[in-house]
Every structure is written in C-alpha cells, then in structure tokens.
Scaffold this motif. Sequence first.
Motif, short mmCIF file in Angstrom:
data_model
loop_
_atom_site.label_atom_id
_atom_site.label_comp_id
_atom_site.label_asym_id
_atom_site.label_seq_id
_atom_site.Cartn_x
_atom_site.Cartn_y
_atom_site.Cartn_z
N UNK A 196 0.81 -1.22 0.00
CA UNK A 196 0.00 0.00 0.00
C UNK A 196 0.84 1.26 0.00
N UNK A 197 0.21 2.37 -0.32
CA UNK A 197 0.92 3.65 -0.42
C UNK A 197 1.25 4.25 0.94
N UNK A 198 0.47 3.90 1.96
CA UNK A 198 0.61 4.58 3.24
C UNK A 198 1.78 4.09 4.08
N UNK A 199 2.57 3.16 3.57
CA UNK A 199 3.74 2.69 4.32
C UNK A 199 4.99 3.51 3.97
N UNK A 200 4.82 4.50 3.08
CA UNK A 200 5.95 5.31 2.63
C UNK A 200 5.84 6.75 3.13
N UNK A 201 6.99 7.38 3.23
CA UNK A 201 7.06 8.83 3.43
C UNK A 201 8.04 9.41 2.41
N UNK A 202 7.57 10.30 1.55
CA UNK A 202 6.17 10.66 1.34
C UNK A 202 5.43 9.54 0.61
N UNK A 203 4.11 9.53 0.71
CA UNK A 203 3.33 8.51 0.02
C UNK A 203 3.42 8.72 -1.48
N UNK A 204 3.80 7.70 -2.26
CA UNK A 204 3.88 7.87 -3.71
C UNK A 204 2.48 7.93 -4.32
N UNK A 205 2.40 8.41 -5.55
CA UNK A 205 1.10 8.48 -6.23
C UNK A 205 0.86 7.24 -7.10
N UNK A 206 1.61 6.17 -6.83
CA UNK A 206 1.43 4.89 -7.52
C UNK A 206 1.42 3.77 -6.50
N UNK A 207 0.80 2.66 -6.87
CA UNK A 207 0.83 1.47 -6.02
C UNK A 207 2.16 0.74 -6.22
N UNK A 208 2.50 -0.10 -5.26
CA UNK A 208 3.77 -0.82 -5.30
C UNK A 208 3.53 -2.32 -5.25
N UNK A 209 4.52 -3.08 -5.71
CA UNK A 209 4.41 -4.53 -5.70
C UNK A 209 5.75 -5.17 -5.41
N UNK A 210 5.69 -6.37 -4.87
CA UNK A 210 6.89 -7.16 -4.60
C UNK A 210 7.09 -8.16 -5.72
N UNK A 211 8.33 -8.32 -6.13
CA UNK A 211 8.71 -9.29 -7.16
C UNK A 211 9.84 -10.15 -6.61
#
Length: 290
Positions: A196-211
Amino acid sequence: MTDSATPGDARLLTPADVRVLAGRLGVRPTKVLGQNFVVDAGTVRRIVRASQVGAEDVVVEVGPGLGSLTLALLPHVGHVTAVEIDPVLAEALPRTVAEHAPAVADRLSVVTADAVRIPGLPGPAPTALVANLPYNVAVPMLLHLLELLPSLRSGLVMVQAEVADRLAAGPGGRTYGAPSAKAAWYADVRRAGAIGRNVFWPAPNVDSGLVRFVRRDAPVSTAPREAVFAAVDAAFAQRRKTLRAALASWAGSAPAAEAALRAAGVDPSARGEALGIAEFARIAENRPES
C-alpha cells in the motif's frame, strides 16, 4: 517479537524515527533519486520474510535510504552490502545501524555509488538482492545487477505495481514486454504481493508490488546476450506489427527478418508478445550477417 524489535537486538525505525533522522540530516525525499522512505516496520519484516534469506546469505541492498529495511535484514543474514547514491545517507547509515542494532552492526558495509552504473562490489560475493528499488530506474537497475553479479541466486525487490506486473508476465498477454523477456533471461520471476501507499514517506502516487526472482541458467544459445536483447528490443519497439515487419530494420530487410524467423522455427506473422526468451535467442542466432 514486538513491533519495535527483531532477533539480534535490532530496533526498527518508527515513522517518528524516520522524520527525526531525516530532519537531523537535512534530508528531504526527492523525485530525482526516486526516494520514498518506508516507515512501516511490518512492511520491512514482510519483505525480509518473503525474500527467504537466511544466515548464510550475503545480501546486496540498493537504495537503503534511512535504513528501515537494512535494520530488518541485518539480524537474519550474514552480511548486507548497502549501495546508496546519496552521500549524506550513505555516511549516516552505519551510525543509524550502530545505534539501533549494535549487536549486528559489523555485518554492514556501505558503498556510495549509483547502482545502475556500478562496475562491481567489494567484499563477499552477494547471494541475494533485497531492495526497495528507485522506481524511476528499477528495470535497468535490476537487469544491470543480474548481469553484474552472477553470484545472485535469488532476490526480492519492491517496485511500482505496473512494473512488477511487467517483470513477472509470461508470453501471451499485453503486460508481457521487453522487461519480461529480459528478466526471464536470468531468472524465474514472480509477483510476491502488493504494498500500500501509506507505508511510505512521502506517500507515492502509484501502487507498489513485490517481485521475487530465482536465478536459472540462460537459454543455450550461440548468440550473446546483447544480440538477444537487441532482437527483443526490436520486436517490442513496434509490438503491434508482425515480427516480419518489426524485425525488418534489425535484420536488414523484411525478407531477411522472415528468413531468420523461419530458421528459428518462429511464425513470421506472430508478434513479439507471443515469444519466450528461448525463441528470441534462436532468432538472434539466425540473424543474417551484416
């Protein structure tokens, strides 16, 4: 295990810790360097678990930033080589680790460099890559490290969700493209979850994924990797065209492209998205001599 401790007496960074540390260093995350700092302890623990690294692993971490993931990794692995492009962050990381994880601080080494251009790494050969990659250069960085470090057996990276989909895609879909084919040259690549975006500072404007990737042998081919990747690039530069048309410039002409494709056992009317990396390797083997 509490929210603020891990085995080996490591205290993970809280959101408040991250902001205090950044303020002390005069650091503001920049889009130029693709900096979004992870501030959630649960997320970095999840990354370490999903990476499946252990005590025998030598981990290379790219873009450690303020050290959230570094602190989570150190108690569980033999060594972490952190590659950080920002000299302020690189200088501060050992101090942060000494303060929050003194029992495992000797397992860390820091290299101040751009991981996309680094020619090599000092110290023990890394066995795993675990990193929150800068999103603006994630694909070239991952491919460079896979080529540069043949000792890498596996890894887990966090990237933009769309990029994660592309890296893990198999032939036959619209998501499959040059990054998918090139990553498959080195490894079996799979999605390993969403972030999710809320685990970052600052929150990015894109979603993230693990590979997650596991190294495998490259296709058996008389063509070098560079030649195979050139064929991949040509095929996907005009992905709506048939391979006969898309590879015309690469082969010298459309008839030459068709001859190379037929010699490789590939239908000239197919499109690049239908081919796996082994088929691209056969096409490169049959490129006409210039």
